[in-house]
Design a protein around this motif. Sequence first.
Motif, PDB file in Angstrom:
ATOM      1  N   ARG A 104       0.822  -1.210   0.000  1.00  0.00           N
ATOM      2  CA  ARG A 104       0.000   0.000   0.000  1.00  0.00           C
ATOM      3  C   ARG A 104       0.858   1.263   0.000  1.00  0.00           C
ATOM      4  O   ARG A 104       0.529   2.245  -0.684  1.00  0.00           O
ATOM      5  N   LEU A 105       1.941   1.241   0.754  1.00  0.00           N
ATOM      6  CA  LEU A 105       2.829   2.408   0.777  1.00  0.00           C
ATOM      7  C   LEU A 105       3.522   2.608  -0.570  1.00  0.00           C
ATOM      8  O   LEU A 105       3.732   3.746  -1.002  1.00  0.00           O
ATOM      9  N   PHE A 106       3.863   1.508  -1.239  1.00  0.00           N
ATOM     10  CA  PHE A 106       4.464   1.616  -2.573  1.00  0.00           C
ATOM     11  C   PHE A 106       3.483   2.244  -3.557  1.00  0.00           C
ATOM     12  O   PHE A 106       3.840   3.154  -4.311  1.00  0.00           O
ATOM     13  N   LEU A 107       2.239   1.782  -3.561  1.00  0.00           N
ATOM     14  CA  LEU A 107       1.227   2.335  -4.466  1.00  0.00           C
ATOM     15  C   LEU A 107       0.946   3.800  -4.150  1.00  0.00           C
ATOM     16  O   LEU A 107       0.820   4.635  -5.054  1.00  0.00           O
ATOM     17  N   PHE A 108       0.869   4.128  -2.864  1.00  0.00           N
ATOM     18  CA  PHE A 108       0.641   5.508  -2.455  1.00  0.00           C
ATOM     19  C   PHE A 108       1.811   6.386  -2.870  1.00  0.00           C
ATOM     20  O   PHE A 108       1.634   7.496  -3.396  1.00  0.00           O
ATOM     21  N   ASN A 109       3.038   5.896  -2.642  1.00  0.00           N
ATOM     22  CA  ASN A 109       4.228   6.641  -3.003  1.00  0.00           C
ATOM     23  C   ASN A 109       4.297   6.893  -4.503  1.00  0.00           C
ATOM     24  O   ASN A 109       4.589   8.012  -4.948  1.00  0.00           O
ATOM     25  N   GLY A 110       3.996   5.853  -5.302  1.00  0.00           N
ATOM     26  CA  GLY A 110       4.010   6.008  -6.753  1.00  0.00           C
ATOM     27  C   GLY A 110       2.975   7.010  -7.230  1.00  0.00           C
ATOM     28  O   GLY A 110       3.250   7.832  -8.115  1.00  0.00           O
ATOM     29  N   GLY A 111       1.777   6.966  -6.631  1.00  0.00           N
ATOM     30  CA  GLY A 111       0.733   7.924  -6.999  1.00  0.00           C
ATOM     31  C   GLY A 111       1.126   9.358  -6.669  1.00  0.00           C
ATOM     32  O   GLY A 111       0.898  10.283  -7.466  1.00  0.00           O
ATOM     33  N   CYS A 112       1.764   9.553  -5.514  1.00  0.00           N
ATOM     34  CA  CYS A 112       2.211  10.899  -5.131  1.00  0.00           C
ATOM     35  C   CYS A 112       3.323  11.396  -6.045  1.00  0.00           C
ATOM     36  O   CYS A 112       3.393  12.596  -6.356  1.00  0.00           O
ATOM     37  N   THR A 136       2.520  24.929  -4.448  1.00  0.00           N
ATOM     38  CA  THR A 136       2.186  24.444  -3.111  1.00  0.00           C
ATOM     39  C   THR A 136       1.667  23.008  -3.178  1.00  0.00           C
ATOM     40  O   THR A 136       1.997  22.176  -2.322  1.00  0.00           O
ATOM     41  N   CYS A 137       0.862  22.722  -4.191  1.00  0.00           N
ATOM     42  CA  CYS A 137       0.376  21.347  -4.390  1.00  0.00           C
ATOM     43  C   CYS A 137       1.542  20.400  -4.657  1.00  0.00           C
ATOM     44  O   CYS A 137       1.569  19.266  -4.153  1.00  0.00           O
ATOM     45  N   PHE A 138       2.518  20.887  -5.443  1.00  0.00           N
ATOM     46  CA  PHE A 138       3.715  20.081  -5.677  1.00  0.00           C
ATOM     47  C   PHE A 138       4.451  19.823  -4.370  1.00  0.00           C
ATOM     48  O   PHE A 138       4.912  18.694  -4.111  1.00  0.00           O
ATOM     49  N   ALA A 139       4.581  20.854  -3.531  1.00  0.00           N
ATOM     50  CA  ALA A 139       5.291  20.702  -2.256  1.00  0.00           C
ATOM     51  C   ALA A 139       4.599  19.678  -1.361  1.00  0.00           C
ATOM     52  O   ALA A 139       5.260  18.851  -0.721  1.00  0.00           O
ATOM     53  N   VAL A 140       3.259  19.717  -1.317  1.00  0.00           N
ATOM     54  CA  VAL A 140       2.513  18.748  -0.496  1.00  0.00           C
ATOM     55  C   VAL A 140       2.760  17.328  -0.989  1.00  0.00           C
ATOM     56  O   VAL A 140       2.998  16.411  -0.201  1.00  0.00           O
ATOM     57  N   CYS A 141       2.719  17.137  -2.303  1.00  0.00           N
ATOM     58  CA  CYS A 141       2.984  15.803  -2.869  1.00  0.00           C
ATOM     59  C   CYS A 141       4.404  15.357  -2.566  1.00  0.00           C
ATOM     60  O   CYS A 141       4.655  14.174  -2.286  1.00  0.00           O
ATOM     61  N   GLU A 142       5.329  16.301  -2.612  1.00  0.00           N
ATOM     62  CA  GLU A 142       6.727  15.989  -2.295  1.00  0.00           C
ATOM     63  C   GLU A 142       6.853  15.540  -0.838  1.00  0.00           C
ATOM     64  O   GLU A 142       7.572  14.570  -0.542  1.00  0.00           O
ATOM     65  N   TYR A 143       6.164  16.223   0.075  1.00  0.00           N
ATOM     66  CA  TYR A 143       6.172  15.799   1.478  1.00  0.00           C
ATOM     67  C   TYR A 143       5.646  14.368   1.617  1.00  0.00           C
ATOM     68  O   TYR A 143       6.216  13.550   2.350  1.00  0.00           O
ATOM     69  N   LEU A 144       4.553  14.087   0.924  1.00  0.00           N
ATOM     70  CA  LEU A 144       3.932  12.763   1.038  1.00  0.00           C
ATOM     71  C   LEU A 144       4.823  11.671   0.460  1.00  0.00           C
ATOM     72  O   LEU A 144       4.854  10.544   0.976  1.00  0.00           O
ATOM     73  N   VAL A 145       5.556  12.002  -0.604  1.00  0.00           N
ATOM     74  CA  VAL A 145       6.496  11.029  -1.177  1.00  0.00           C
ATOM     75  C   VAL A 145       7.558  10.660  -0.152  1.00  0.00           C
ATOM     76  O   VAL A 145       7.855   9.476   0.067  1.00  0.00           O
ATOM     77  N   VAL A 146       8.126  11.660   0.483  1.00  0.00           N
ATOM     78  CA  VAL A 146       9.193  11.410   1.453  1.00  0.00           C
ATOM     79  C   VAL A 146       8.649  10.701   2.696  1.00  0.00           C
ATOM     80  O   VAL A 146       9.272   9.761   3.208  1.00  0.00           O
TER      81      VAL A 146
END
Length: 254
Positions: free
Chosen positions: A185-193, A214-224
Amino acid sequence: MQQVPYGSVDRDKPLIRVPFTRLAVITVCLPLLGLVACIVLAMLYHYNDATYTHCQVPNYLPSISAAISLTPERYIWRFSIGLHSAPRFLVAAAYLSFYRGRFSRRLTEQLLSGFTFLLALSENVGLLLLTYVSSTETYSVHKSGFILFIGSSLFHMLCTCKLWSLIVKYSISSEEMMSYWFKLRLFLFNGGCCVLAVYFYRRHNTYCEEGIYTCFAVCEYLVVLSNMAFHMTAYWDFGGKEVMVATPPEGKHF
């Protein structure tokens, strides 16, 4: 002071003994706390610099690259990643040994285990590169480190999920089942982000719309953060194991 004879039983006791679960928590908390500190400090003391882009449109959150390139944020991040990287190499080696034990007679899985180990090393090297060469110093090197980190991370997650799908196929352990499902699930979530981050980054550079960065920054946070959570699943994988530093027995020095 009582003297202990050289080569006695006390001498052969472990010098350091740390539960692997504790090591996993410390390894993940170091970059997590460092990242939070950098973002908070950037928002409080360097807001305009941290949220500025070439488009010069309003943005409300700094990207990670911007947050860790400022002072003193860059030193906080470098310190936390410097401490974090050594255990990451140790964990990668521990997983390689674990997979070799599980797939001792299966050549394909052995090769995949070795490739996964190399990806783990590559991911850590990419993280060190983007950490110690900031975007304001040498952008091309920082960008290469970021691409190496993200690419290695995604392929490492993919290969890890494949290996664990084979492990749980014949496993009745609830911890291993839980670890696999969290990894998947974390892999799929990470790939989507990652996909969303690329979309918002390109849209920002193309149209310069307010708030898109800002949307890019939020996605970047979620990836990490999802990457950190993925590595945290080692908590279940090595729950009963310990990391020890000890002197070798007499006659076994190399």
